[in-house]
Design a protein around this motif. Structure first.
Motif, PDB file in Angstrom:
ATOM      1  N   GLY A 289       1.079  -0.964   0.269  1.00  9.21           N
ATOM      2  CA  GLY A 289       0.025  -0.111  -0.349  1.00  9.21           C
ATOM      3  C   GLY A 289       1.138   1.371   0.005  1.00  9.21           C
ATOM      4  N   GLY A 290       2.008   1.368  -0.251  1.00  2.00           N
ATOM      5  CA  GLY A 290       2.537   2.399  -0.014  1.00  2.00           C
ATOM      6  C   GLY A 290       3.359   2.858  -1.449  1.00  2.00           C
ATOM      7  N   GLY A 291       3.232   4.520  -1.359  1.00  2.00           N
ATOM      8  CA  GLY A 291       4.225   5.280  -2.826  1.00  2.00           C
ATOM      9  C   GLY A 291       4.066   6.311  -2.133  1.00  2.00           C
ATOM     10  N   LEU A 292       3.902   7.599  -3.869  1.00  2.00           N
ATOM     11  CA  LEU A 292       3.864   8.188  -3.503  1.00  2.00           C
ATOM     12  C   LEU A 292       2.708   9.061  -3.670  1.00  2.00           C
ATOM     13  CD1 LEU A 292       5.564  11.292  -3.946  1.00  2.00           C
ATOM     14  CD2 LEU A 292       5.320  10.591  -6.017  1.00  2.00           C
ATOM     15  N   VAL A 293       2.723  10.422  -2.654  1.00  2.00           N
ATOM     16  CA  VAL A 293       0.923  10.867  -2.384  1.00  2.00           C
ATOM     17  C   VAL A 293       1.467  12.221  -2.115  1.00  2.00           C
ATOM     18  CG1 VAL A 293       1.160  10.232  -0.129  1.00  2.00           C
ATOM     19  CG2 VAL A 293      -0.781  11.028  -1.750  1.00  2.00           C
ATOM     20  N   HIS A 294       1.122  13.963  -2.900  1.00  2.00           N
ATOM     21  CA  HIS A 294       0.641  14.944  -2.337  1.00  2.00           C
ATOM     22  C   HIS A 294       0.965  15.384  -0.847  1.00  2.00           C
ATOM     23  CE1 HIS A 294       1.621  15.338  -6.144  1.00  2.00           C
ATOM     24  NE2 HIS A 294       0.732  15.570  -6.594  1.00  2.00           N
TER      25      HIS A 294
END
Length: 126
Positions: A8-13
């Protein structure tokens, strides 16, 4: 023994949300307290949140209170960390950990947990 796998990790603003999952196998989840930890480059590992075996007790680091929510679904052998209002300082590798027959203490210490997942990267950036 317990095996834990995060996702569920990732890049988010900044201001965005992510939900991390911790899938547990090898032992019944309903016998284990589960904690979430994070480690940013050059910093010590920090206890973020934990949830007791029954799910009745949850604890959070001051830095995430009111923004993160931990929950568990024993039927699915999964623990979740819902992260809202994310900030750049939340950027880290997040890992879940298990303590068989353990407790979720107000001070979330990595030494209380014996089983660890590999971690998932969370990056908060514009």
């Amino acid at each position: 023994q317990l095996q834990l796998v995060e996702s569920g990790g990732g890049l988010v603003h900044p201001g965005g949300s992510l939900r991390l999952s911790c899938a547990v196998s090898g032992f019944t989840l309903d016998s284990s307290a589960i904690g979430w930890f994070r480690q940013a480059p050059g910093k010590d590992r920090e206890g973020v949140s934990c949830i007791s075996i029954s799910g009745a007790i949850t604890n959070y680091a001051e830095s995430v209170k009111g923004r993160f929510t931990i929950s568990r679904d024993n039927a699915k052998n999964t623990v979740y960390l819902q992260m809202n209002s994310l900030k750049p300082e939340d950027t880290a590798v997040y890992s879940c950990a298990g303590a068989v027959f353990g407790q979720c203490a107000s001070s979330i210490r990595h030494s209380s947990y014996s089983y660890w997942g590999q971690g998932t990267q969370v990056t908060v950036s514009s």
